[in-house]
Design a protein around this motif. Structure first.
Motif, PDB file in Angstrom:
ATOM      1  N   GLU A 253     -40.388-113.673-133.166  1.00  0.00           N
ATOM      2  CA  GLU A 253     -40.050-112.604-134.110  1.00  0.00           C
ATOM      3  C   GLU A 253     -38.713-111.943-133.765  1.00  0.00           C
ATOM      4  OE1 GLU A 253     -42.221-108.626-135.150  1.00  0.00           O
ATOM      5  OE2 GLU A 253     -43.671-110.243-134.808  1.00  0.00           O
ATOM      6  N   SER A 254     -38.446-111.826-132.451  1.00  0.00           N
ATOM      7  CA  SER A 254     -37.286-111.041-132.037  1.00  0.00           C
ATOM      8  C   SER A 254     -36.100-111.915-131.632  1.00  0.00           C
ATOM      9  CB  SER A 254     -37.679-110.142-130.869  1.00  0.00           C
ATOM     10  OG  SER A 254     -38.104-110.936-129.798  1.00  0.00           O
ATOM     11  N   ALA A 255     -36.249-113.243-131.814  1.00  0.00           N
ATOM     12  CA  ALA A 255     -35.229-114.162-131.296  1.00  0.00           C
ATOM     13  C   ALA A 255     -33.823-113.751-131.723  1.00  0.00           C
ATOM     14  CB  ALA A 255     -35.524-115.574-131.782  1.00  0.00           C
ATOM     15  N   GLY A 256     -32.981-113.623-130.745  1.00  0.00           N
ATOM     16  CA  GLY A 256     -31.572-113.366-131.029  1.00  0.00           C
ATOM     17  C   GLY A 256     -31.253-111.945-131.431  1.00  0.00           C
ATOM     18  N   LYS A 257     -32.270-111.091-131.554  1.00  0.00           N
ATOM     19  CA  LYS A 257     -31.989-109.708-131.988  1.00  0.00           C
ATOM     20  C   LYS A 257     -31.976-108.778-130.799  1.00  0.00           C
ATOM     21  CE  LYS A 257     -34.598-109.952-136.289  1.00  0.00           C
ATOM     22  NZ  LYS A 257     -35.921-109.532-136.735  1.00  0.00           N
ATOM     23  N   LYS A 258     -31.077-107.790-130.863  1.00  0.00           N
ATOM     24  CA  LYS A 258     -31.084-106.745-129.837  1.00  0.00           C
ATOM     25  C   LYS A 258     -32.290-105.844-130.073  1.00  0.00           C
ATOM     26  CE  LYS A 258     -26.334-105.313-128.937  1.00  0.00           C
ATOM     27  NZ  LYS A 258     -25.483-104.137-128.799  1.00  0.00           N
ATOM     28  N   ALA A 259     -32.919-105.410-128.986  1.00  0.00           N
ATOM     29  CA  ALA A 259     -33.977-104.406-129.145  1.00  0.00           C
ATOM     30  C   ALA A 259     -33.297-103.057-129.400  1.00  0.00           C
ATOM     31  CB  ALA A 259     -34.815-104.344-127.882  1.00  0.00           C
ATOM     32  N   ARG A 260     -33.789-102.353-130.417  1.00  0.00           N
ATOM     33  CA  ARG A 260     -33.207-101.049-130.784  1.00  0.00           C
ATOM     34  C   ARG A 260     -34.118 -99.923-130.328  1.00  0.00           C
ATOM     35  NH1 ARG A 260     -31.803-101.492-137.236  1.00  0.00           N
ATOM     36  NH2 ARG A 260     -29.846-102.590-136.902  1.00  0.00           N
ATOM     37  N   PHE A 261     -33.633 -99.103-129.431  1.00  0.00           N
ATOM     38  CA  PHE A 261     -34.441 -97.969-128.967  1.00  0.00           C
ATOM     39  C   PHE A 261     -33.925 -96.661-129.552  1.00  0.00           C
ATOM     40  CE2 PHE A 261     -35.368-101.066-125.632  1.00  0.00           C
ATOM     41  CZ  PHE A 261     -36.729-100.891-125.470  1.00  0.00           C
ATOM     42  N   LEU A 262     -34.864 -95.848-130.005  1.00  0.00           N
ATOM     43  CA  LEU A 262     -34.553 -94.487-130.428  1.00  0.00           C
ATOM     44  C   LEU A 262     -35.206 -93.565-129.400  1.00  0.00           C
ATOM     45  CD1 LEU A 262     -33.395 -92.663-132.715  1.00  0.00           C
ATOM     46  CD2 LEU A 262     -35.692 -92.695-133.722  1.00  0.00           C
ATOM     47  N   ILE A 263     -34.381 -92.874-128.632  1.00  0.00           N
ATOM     48  CA  ILE A 263     -34.922 -92.059-127.534  1.00  0.00           C
ATOM     49  C   ILE A 263     -34.827 -90.593-127.923  1.00  0.00           C
ATOM     50  CG2 ILE A 263     -34.825 -91.604-125.084  1.00  0.00           C
ATOM     51  CD1 ILE A 263     -34.060 -94.372-124.586  1.00  0.00           C
ATOM     52  N   ASP A 264     -35.994 -90.061-128.226  1.00  0.00           N
ATOM     53  CA  ASP A 264     -36.153 -88.764-128.900  1.00  0.00           C
ATOM     54  C   ASP A 264     -36.349 -87.655-127.850  1.00  0.00           C
ATOM     55  OD1 ASP A 264     -37.598 -86.601-130.009  1.00  0.00           O
ATOM     56  OD2 ASP A 264     -38.970 -87.866-131.136  1.00  0.00           O
ATOM     57  N   GLY A 265     -35.531 -86.591-127.984  1.00  0.00           N
ATOM     58  CA  GLY A 265     -35.658 -85.467-127.059  1.00  0.00           C
ATOM     59  C   GLY A 265     -35.002 -85.742-125.719  1.00  0.00           C
ATOM     60  N   PHE A 266     -33.999 -86.549-125.744  1.00  0.00           N
ATOM     61  CA  PHE A 266     -33.319 -86.956-124.520  1.00  0.00           C
ATOM     62  C   PHE A 266     -31.884 -87.362-124.869  1.00  0.00           C
ATOM     63  CE2 PHE A 266     -31.869 -89.895-121.356  1.00  0.00           C
ATOM     64  CZ  PHE A 266     -32.354 -89.385-120.169  1.00  0.00           C
ATOM     65  N   PRO A 267     -30.889 -87.072-124.036  1.00  0.00           N
ATOM     66  CA  PRO A 267     -30.927 -86.305-122.801  1.00  0.00           C
ATOM     67  C   PRO A 267     -30.772 -84.818-123.087  1.00  0.00           C
ATOM     68  CG  PRO A 267     -28.804 -87.439-123.036  1.00  0.00           C
ATOM     69  CD  PRO A 267     -29.565 -87.689-124.286  1.00  0.00           C
ATOM     70  N   ARG A 268     -31.591 -84.026-122.447  1.00  0.00           N
ATOM     71  CA  ARG A 268     -31.595 -82.582-122.687  1.00  0.00           C
ATOM     72  C   ARG A 268     -30.739 -81.839-121.688  1.00  0.00           C
ATOM     73  NH1 ARG A 268     -37.082 -82.774-125.393  1.00  0.00           N
ATOM     74  NH2 ARG A 268     -37.179 -80.875-126.604  1.00  0.00           N
TER      75      ARG A 268
END
Ligand code: ADP
Ligand code: AMP
Length: 235
Positions: free
Chosen positions: A119-134
């Motif tokens: 499913e994820s072949a060749g795709k960058k993992a996208r992270f949404l980091i909520d409430g950081f950096p504070r």
């Protein structure tokens, strides 16, 4: 903290002063992982907009506050009491704990993703980091040791609007910090400690600022416009 074995190193028994190093190699490469930070005052709508972003843009959502609450509630956690008091006071939990929890959660998510590799072949993992950096120290520490961020999405919302939303949320959230006194403290910490992070990233041209006072749909329209201008498109 049995479950928190982080790079950078494991979480120390006693959080130590900020350590940053120019020579550290981040745990995750920006060629494999993309990180967007999500900031805004308490009640600005970070969690609400995250739900939309996960649905439409395939982000993996990690909330610093949720991870800290889960660690606080984890039976046997040596940090439970410490985290509880920081959260009640609305102050910033020591960065070694928060960054370790995030870094481990990213590793876990990537491991799960690799199990569904087709499913994820060749795709960058996208992270949404909520409430950081504070706080500035955790911004520097994270980018040195975990991953560089692409940009910070900032939800700009006046305190009176946030206060109304939080008091309403407090009727059902069960959160220790959704009360008038904690809310006041959280606002001060946000202005004094977290806004400098937004300003520092602004100087690097890495902030997408969005007005967060309208309805959920109106705010989301601004969010979409802002992130698409930075090259993030729906999946
Ligand atoms: P944060 O994660 O920034 O603390 P939340 O997403 O939990 O904020 O939102 C705080 C409260 O305000 C929640 O009860 C949520 O349902 C409500 N809320 C969020 N965005 C809006 C909006 N644009 N208009 C009205 N209420 C909102
Ligand atoms: P939130 O769920 O984002 O409203 O955060 C609730 C509380 O968790 C904050 O008031 C802090 O005490 C703590 N917290 C959340 N994010 C962080 C962070 N990035 N660093 C340190 N403490 C945090």
């Amino acid at each position: 903290m049995a479950n928190v074995k982080a790079d950078p190193g494991s979480v120390p028994a006693e959080p130590s002063p900020p350590q940053t190093s120019q020579n550290t190699t981040p745990r995750f490469s920006s060629s494999a992982v993309s990180v967007v930070f999500l900031l805004g005052g308490p009640g600005s709508g970070k969690g609400t907009q995250s739900t939309n972003l996960v649905r439409d843009y395939g982000f993996i959502h990690l909330s610093a506050g949720d991870l800290l609450r889960a660690e606080q509630a984890r039976p046997g956690s040596q940090y439970g009491d410490l985290i509880k008091s920081y959260i009640r006071e609305g102050t910033i939990v020591p960065m070694e704990i928060t960054v370790a929890l995030l870094s481990n959660a990213m590793a876990d998510a990537l491991e799960k993703q690799s199990l569904s590799a087709s499913e994820s072949a060749g795709k960058k993992a996208r992270f949404l980091i909520d409430g950081f950096p504070r706080k500035l120290d955790q911004a520097v520490f994270f980018e040195d040791t975990v991953c560089l961020s692409e940009f910070t999405l900032f939800l700009n919302c006046p305190e009176d609007v946030m206060e109304t939303r939080l008091l309403k949320r407090g009727e059902t959230s069960g959160r220790d910090d959704d009360n008038a006194e904690s809310i006041r403290k959280r606002f001060r910490v946000f202005v004094d400690t977290s806004m400098p992070v937004v300003h520092a990233f602004e100087k690097q041209g890495k902030v997408v600022s969005v007005e967060a006072t309208g309805s959920v749909e109106e705010v989301y329209a601004h969010v979409k416009e802002g992130i698409e201008a930075r090259g993030i498109h729906p999946v």
